[in-house]
Scaffold this motif. Structure first.
Motif, PDB file in Angstrom:
ATOM      1  N   GLU A 224       0.804  -1.231   0.000  1.00  0.00           N
ATOM      2  CA  GLU A 224       0.000   0.000   0.000  1.00  0.00           C
ATOM      3  C   GLU A 224       0.837   1.281   0.000  1.00  0.00           C
ATOM      4  O   GLU A 224       0.424   2.301  -0.519  1.00  0.00           O
ATOM      5  N   THR A 225       2.045   1.229   0.604  1.00  0.00           N
ATOM      6  CA  THR A 225       2.978   2.364   0.576  1.00  0.00           C
ATOM      7  C   THR A 225       2.511   3.542   1.434  1.00  0.00           C
ATOM      8  O   THR A 225       2.141   4.609   0.937  1.00  0.00           O
ATOM      9  N   ARG A 226       2.546   3.313   2.726  1.00  0.00           N
ATOM     10  CA  ARG A 226       2.288   4.419   3.652  1.00  0.00           C
ATOM     11  C   ARG A 226       3.389   5.458   3.527  1.00  0.00           C
ATOM     12  O   ARG A 226       4.510   5.094   3.234  1.00  0.00           O
ATOM     13  N   PRO A 227       3.156   6.750   3.771  1.00  0.00           N
ATOM     14  CA  PRO A 227       1.884   7.325   4.185  1.00  0.00           C
ATOM     15  C   PRO A 227       1.035   7.864   3.034  1.00  0.00           C
ATOM     16  O   PRO A 227      -0.101   8.271   3.260  1.00  0.00           O
ATOM     17  N   TRP A 228       1.560   7.889   1.797  1.00  0.00           N
ATOM     18  CA  TRP A 228       0.789   8.481   0.692  1.00  0.00           C
ATOM     19  C   TRP A 228      -0.052   7.459  -0.069  1.00  0.00           C
ATOM     20  O   TRP A 228      -0.806   7.814  -0.965  1.00  0.00           O
ATOM     21  N   PHE A 229       0.160   6.174   0.230  1.00  0.00           N
ATOM     22  CA  PHE A 229      -0.670   5.114  -0.356  1.00  0.00           C
ATOM     23  C   PHE A 229      -0.633   5.070  -1.888  1.00  0.00           C
ATOM     24  O   PHE A 229      -1.639   4.802  -2.535  1.00  0.00           O
ATOM     25  N   GLN A 230       0.565   5.301  -2.439  1.00  0.00           N
ATOM     26  CA  GLN A 230       0.657   5.228  -3.904  1.00  0.00           C
ATOM     27  C   GLN A 230       0.325   3.825  -4.407  1.00  0.00           C
ATOM     28  O   GLN A 230      -0.215   3.655  -5.495  1.00  0.00           O
ATOM     29  N   GLY A 231       0.691   2.793  -3.597  1.00  0.00           N
ATOM     30  CA  GLY A 231       0.393   1.407  -3.995  1.00  0.00           C
ATOM     31  C   GLY A 231      -1.104   1.155  -4.005  1.00  0.00           C
ATOM     32  O   GLY A 231      -1.644   0.535  -4.922  1.00  0.00           O
ATOM     33  N   ALA A 232      -1.768   1.643  -2.960  1.00  0.00           N
ATOM     34  CA  ALA A 232      -3.215   1.413  -2.840  1.00  0.00           C
ATOM     35  C   ALA A 232      -3.991   2.248  -3.848  1.00  0.00           C
ATOM     36  O   ALA A 232      -4.897   1.749  -4.515  1.00  0.00           O
ATOM     37  N   ARG A 233      -3.635   3.523  -3.940  1.00  0.00           N
ATOM     38  CA  ARG A 233      -4.461   4.432  -4.734  1.00  0.00           C
ATOM     39  C   ARG A 233      -4.116   4.383  -6.224  1.00  0.00           C
ATOM     40  O   ARG A 233      -4.997   4.536  -7.071  1.00  0.00           O
ATOM     41  N   LEU A 234      -2.817   4.213  -6.522  1.00  0.00           N
ATOM     42  CA  LEU A 234      -2.399   4.351  -7.923  1.00  0.00           C
ATOM     43  C   LEU A 234      -2.053   3.008  -8.576  1.00  0.00           C
ATOM     44  O   LEU A 234      -2.581   2.674  -9.639  1.00  0.00           O
TER      45      LEU A 234
END
Ligand code: MRU
Length: 351
Positions: A196-206
């Motif tokens: 998911e890649t905290r804290p910007w969540f590039q994995g989750a969102r992108l």
């Protein structure tokens, strides 16, 4: 800068675009919920967009900066045509300082500077030609890296990726996701796990969104699930992008890459770093000298703009980390692959 909603048919993934004399950026802070494009007319506004993560990912930042140089020169020419070249220096410094780790930003500005000397008269057209070339070269590099990297992946593999290194982070197609797309098209990828890649969540969102659009099977996992995933499933590769690679092959990438790579080595998972040659910084001897960005600690203490940590707690928020070259099995660039990188091999390919 102004904003407009647009659907850009057939160009859903165009993060950076020169459009009717302005720079258009897809606002990545709003994805995947909203597709909003923002238009830019000045280099200072583009620098703010880079700093505020409207555009992100090393190659995309570099391309945006190249177009920003065109905007800076246009305004400077209109204000004082005989001194445009000197008067854009402040804008170039602001752009350069927008984010410290991704070397593509500095590389692109240096490439644009190389054209300055040959310009007589109005600079916009010549600079725009070079910026478009930088953009096109990045897309071509991504396709070539996709082809080369896919050759390393055996049929039916499970792979892990971290952060976002797809079309959104580049001129198009993607670095790590470019390899995954090419390998999937060859039947070599069974499934992708995206952390998911905290804290910007590039994995989750992108990343998970991009893979979903491409109909590539993806499972989203929390960052701290990676070691146990590697222990319980037969993962073939960890595939990531990079923001800067030092002359000895040390790799700066999104925070968490290093711990994923340590887990990968322990579990016999191979590590592939995919980056265009514009990400290689042969001036920097090792990862120890790569500047690491530290961002606002509220990105750690807050979630969705709501405080979750106790008041007065101190947080630390490094945005990138360094994966030592000895944990990397392959660096894939458009110029070729460096296996088990070290200074000698890096010099042979990029010296
Ligand atoms: O902070 P970001 O979102 O700009 O970081 C992006 C990454 O770290 C990517 O993994 C990196 O740029 C890889 S290159 C496409």
């Amino acid at each position: 800068m102004n904003s407009n909603k647009s659907d850009y048919p057939n160009e859903k993934f165009t993060a950076v675009k020169w459009n009717a004399g302005r720079l258009t950026l897809l606002d990545q802070r709003k994805l995947p919920g909203e597709i909003i494009y923002l238009n830019y007319d000045s280099a200072t506004a583009v620098a703010a967009a880079i700093r505020d993560m409207v555009v992100r990912g090393a190659p995309a930042i570099g391309i945006a900066a190249a177009y920003a140089v065109v905007l800076a020169a246009r305004l400077a020419w209109r204000e004082a045509s005989d001194s445009w070249c000197e008067s854009i220096e402040t804008d170039l410094s602001t752009l350069s300082a927008a984010r410290p780790t991704a070397v593509n930003l500095h590389w692109a500005i240096t490439e644009m500077r190389k054209v300055f000397n040959g310009i007589e008269g109005e600079p916009e057209a010549i600079l725009l030609e070079r910026a478009k070339q930088i953009h096109d070269e990045d897309i071509a590099a991504n396709h070539e890296m996709g082809r080369l990297g896919a050759e390393l992946i055996m049929p039916d593999s499970l792979v892990i990726t971290h952060c976002n290194a797809g079309a959104l982070a580049t001129g198009g197609y993607g670095t790590a996701l470019g390899v995954i797309r090419s390998a999937f098209n060859k039947g070599s990828i069974q499934k992708v796990f995206a952390s998911e890649t905290r804290p910007w969540f590039q994995g989750a969102r992108l990343t998970s969104w991009e893979l979903q659009q491409e109909h590539i099977p993806v499972n989203l996992v929390i960052d701290s699930a990676i070691a146990s995933l590697m222990a319980s499933q037969k993962i073939a590769w960890l595939i990531v992008g990079s923001d800067r690679i030092a002359a000895n092959g040390d790799v700066a990438n999104k925070i968490g890459t290093y711990s994923h790579a340590v887990s990968a080595r322990y579990h016999g998972v191979k590590v592939m770093v995919v980056a265009p040659s514009s990400t290689i910084d042969m001036q920097i001897e090792s990862g120890a000298n790569i500047p690491i960005e530290y961002r606002n600690t509220e990105e750690v203490t807050d979630f969705n703009r709501t405080r979750i940590a106790p008041d007065n707690i101190e947080a630390v928020n490094p945005t990138f980390d360094i994966t030592p070259a000895k944990l990397v099995d392959a660096i894939v660039t458009e110029k070729g692959i460096v296996q088990a990188p070290d200074t000698k091999k890096m010099l042979a390919m990029f010296g």
